[in-house]
Design a protein around this motif. Sequence first.
Motif: not given
Length: 295
Positions: A94-97
């Motif tokens: 969900p942190i979209r690395r």
Amino acid sequence: MLRRHPEPLAQSFDSLQQALKPLNIQLETGSSLALAQSLDRAVLPDDPYFNNLVRILTTRCMMQAQYFCSGTLTPDEFRHYGLATEIYTHFTSPIRRYADVMVHRLLHAAVDRDAGYASELTNKVAMAEQSDVLNHRHRMAQQAGRASVELYTSLFFKGKTVDEEGYVTQVLQNGFSVLIPSYGVEGIVYTTSKGDTPALEYDKAAHSLVSSDASVSIGLFQHVRVVLQVDDSPVSANVGSMRRKLLLQLVEPHVPGLSLTETELSAIRATKPTQRSEAQIIELVTTHPEQVQSI
């Protein structure tokens, strides 16, 4: 783009295994499953924190996980030891690395031949270079996080004298590291300074520090009592540097020439340096970083 976690070297656990042996505890490092099961068994009934400590030290024996391009390594090197899987990537965070975004693009290009995508996605050299950048940025982010913790830890302890119990987590030739569970901080107690005779001698065979009369020995997992303060002398040669370090001084066990005496403890506690309040310091750091050297 995949993520690999090499199997740790067996010798990386030597010091830890040696310290656990007198406690009749053996870590099985042949596989991640065997290691996890042996960690579950690494408990001391009279010390509930011990298992957490063993897990912390075990993690430090591990290799660093890395991003890589699948065309640059053999399939035998793809394995992720920590997750016990032969091949692994991630793209649902969900942190979209950025690594997730790269995997999304690769998947899109693989399932839709008409999708437009940059030529770098099919260039092994370019993808390998991108993986190296991701690994480097990940390490930089970790270092930035540690520096942030170090800064705010110094702010928290500035002007305080804290007397706490801790565990020895590392034995060095000129000192030992102590973890303070009540604060989650770790620092080094140095056993000698430049030009001074060491109060404790390093015993390589036992991986411990021993007093000259052999009455005191400091080893891994040992309970110690220390005093924590912030050392106001700059870490760097730049006297205007904002960076300060935690100063740990041994109280117990008593080592002549190293441990603080009760008189010295009383004198330290009686010292109350003039300082800004913690709220003022934090506001200074967050809103006026250019003035932060004045703390």
